[in-house]
Scaffold this motif. Structure first.
Motif, PDB file in Angstrom:
ATOM      1  N   MET A  65      21.653  14.577   2.324  1.00 28.21           N
ATOM      2  CA  MET A  65      22.236  15.865   2.679  1.00 28.21           C
ATOM      3  C   MET A  65      23.174  16.328   1.555  1.00 28.21           C
ATOM      4  SD  MET A  65      24.809  16.752   5.825  1.00 28.21           S
ATOM      5  CE  MET A  65      23.696  15.958   6.980  1.00 28.21           C
ATOM      6  N   PRO A  66      23.003  17.557   1.055  1.00 31.56           N
ATOM      7  CA  PRO A  66      23.912  18.068   0.028  1.00 31.56           C
ATOM      8  C   PRO A  66      25.353  18.074   0.531  1.00 31.56           C
ATOM      9  CG  PRO A  66      21.983  19.464   0.219  1.00 31.56           C
ATOM     10  CD  PRO A  66      21.930  18.505   1.368  1.00 31.56           C
ATOM     11  N   PHE A  67      26.285  17.706  -0.349  1.00 35.16           N
ATOM     12  CA  PHE A  67      27.684  17.595   0.068  1.00 35.16           C
ATOM     13  C   PHE A  67      28.248  18.937   0.495  1.00 35.16           C
ATOM     14  CE2 PHE A  67      32.290  17.099  -0.930  1.00 35.16           C
ATOM     15  CZ  PHE A  67      32.555  16.130   0.021  1.00 35.16           C
ATOM     16  N   ASP A  68      27.834  20.032  -0.183  1.00 38.88           N
ATOM     17  CA  ASP A  68      28.353  21.346   0.198  1.00 38.88           C
ATOM     18  C   ASP A  68      27.888  21.745   1.605  1.00 38.88           C
ATOM     19  OD1 ASP A  68      25.729  21.563  -0.596  1.00 38.88           O
ATOM     20  OD2 ASP A  68      25.960  23.553  -1.501  1.00 38.88           O
ATOM     21  N   LEU A  69      26.682  21.320   1.980  1.00 38.04           N
ATOM     22  CA  LEU A  69      26.188  21.589   3.330  1.00 38.04           C
ATOM     23  C   LEU A  69      26.993  20.793   4.357  1.00 38.04           C
ATOM     24  CD1 LEU A  69      24.087  23.005   5.115  1.00 38.04           C
ATOM     25  CD2 LEU A  69      22.583  21.030   4.774  1.00 38.04           C
ATOM     26  N   TYR A  70      27.331  19.565   4.005  1.00 38.34           N
ATOM     27  CA  TYR A  70      28.137  18.736   4.900  1.00 38.34           C
ATOM     28  C   TYR A  70      29.527  19.348   5.087  1.00 38.34           C
ATOM     29  CZ  TYR A  70      30.635  14.722   6.795  1.00 38.34           C
ATOM     30  OH  TYR A  70      31.406  13.897   7.582  1.00 38.34           O
ATOM     31  N   LEU A  71      30.116  19.840   4.002  1.00 38.55           N
ATOM     32  CA  LEU A  71      31.428  20.484   4.102  1.00 38.55           C
ATOM     33  C   LEU A  71      31.352  21.738   4.976  1.00 38.55           C
ATOM     34  CD1 LEU A  71      32.862  20.192   0.471  1.00 38.55           C
ATOM     35  CD2 LEU A  71      33.478  18.859   2.503  1.00 38.55           C
ATOM     36  N   ALA A  72      30.251  22.466   4.863  1.00 36.22           N
ATOM     37  CA  ALA A  72      30.072  23.650   5.710  1.00 36.22           C
ATOM     38  C   ALA A  72      30.000  23.239   7.179  1.00 36.22           C
ATOM     39  CB  ALA A  72      28.809  24.397   5.305  1.00 36.22           C
TER      40      ALA A  72
END
Length: 205
Positions: A1-8
Motif C-alpha cells: 500500500m502506498p504510504f500517502d494512501l495510508y496517510l489519507a
C-alpha cells in the motif's frame, strides 16, 4: 500500500471518529456520572464490538454484515428505549454528593455491556466498515487480506485513542461539576438520551 494512501486513510479515520455519535455520547455520559475509569470501560465495550465488525470485513463477510444489520435492527430499538429511559431516570434523580457517589459500588460489567451493545447494534456502523475499508486497498489476492488487517487495526487504534480522550476529558469535567450535583445529573441524563436518539437516527445506508 502506498504510504500517502495510508496517510489519507489515517486522516479520514481521525475526522470520522472525532465526530461525536452515540458511542461518544455514552462514553462521556459514563465518565461524567461515574468517573474516567468507567468511561474507559465503556470504550473497551465499544471497541470490542468494533473488533467483531472489523473481523467480518477482513474475512470478506459482507453478506454476513448485511444479515447482521437486519437482525440487529430490532435490537437497536431496544437499545434506544433503554438509553432514553436511563437518561430520563438520571435527569430526574435527586442530587447526590460526589464523595458519596464515589463510594457506591459500580458494575463494570454492566457499563462494558452497555457500550458493547450500543456499538454493535448500530446498523450504520455495521455496514460502514464494509464500504469504507476496501476503498483503500490497492491490490488483490492475499495482499488484500493483509492490507485489510492493517487498515482494520489502524482504525481500531485510532478509535480507542480518540474515544479514550473523550473519556478523560469528560472525567475532568466531572471534577469541575463536583459541587453541582443537579447540573451533573442533567448533563449525564441529556447525554444518555442523546445517545439513544443518535442510535435511533442511525439507519442503514
Amino acid at each position: 500500500m502506498p504510504f500517502d494512501l495510508y496517510l489519507a486513510f489515517v486522516a479520514a479515520c481521525v475526522v470520522l471518529i472525532a465526530i461525536p455519535g452515540p458511542n461518544v455520547a455514552l462514553i462521556v455520559a459514563n465518565s461524567v456520572a461515574h468517573g474516567v475509569r468507567y468511561g474507559l470501560v465503556t470504550v473497551a465495550g465499544t471497541a470490542s464490538a468494533m473488533v467483531l465488525q472489523l473481523a467480518l470485513v477482513v474475512l470478506g463477510a459482507s453478506t454476513a454484515l448485511a444479515i447482521l444489520a437486519g437482525v440487529f435492527d430490532w435490537l437497536r430499538w431496544v437499545g434506544v428505549a433503554y438509553l432514553v429511559w436511563l437518561g430520563a431516570r438520571v435527569w430526574r434523580a435527586p442530587p447526590v454528593d460526589l464523595a458519596h457517589a464515589e463510594a457506591e459500588r459500580r458494575s463494570a460489567a454492566a457499563i462494558f455491556a452497555r457500550g458493547f451493545l450500543v456499538s454493535l447494534t448500530n446498523p450504520k456502523t455495521l455496514l460502514f466498515y464494509g464500504a469504507f475499508l476496501p476503498q483503500f486497498v490497492t491490490t488483490g489476492g492475499g495482499e488484500t487480506t493483509r492490507q485489510l488487517l492493517v487498515l482494520a487495526a489502524t482504525f481500531l487504534a485510532i478509535a480507542v485513542l480518540l474515544d479514550g480522550a473523550w473519556a478523560v476529558l469528560a472525567g475532568r469535567l466531572r471534577r469541575l461539576l463536583a459541587t453541582h450535583a443537579r447540573l451533573r445529573n442533567r448533563l449525564t441524563g441529556g447525554l444518555l438520551m442523546g445517545a439513544g436518539f443518535g442510535l435511533a437516527l442511525a439507519r442503514r445506508p
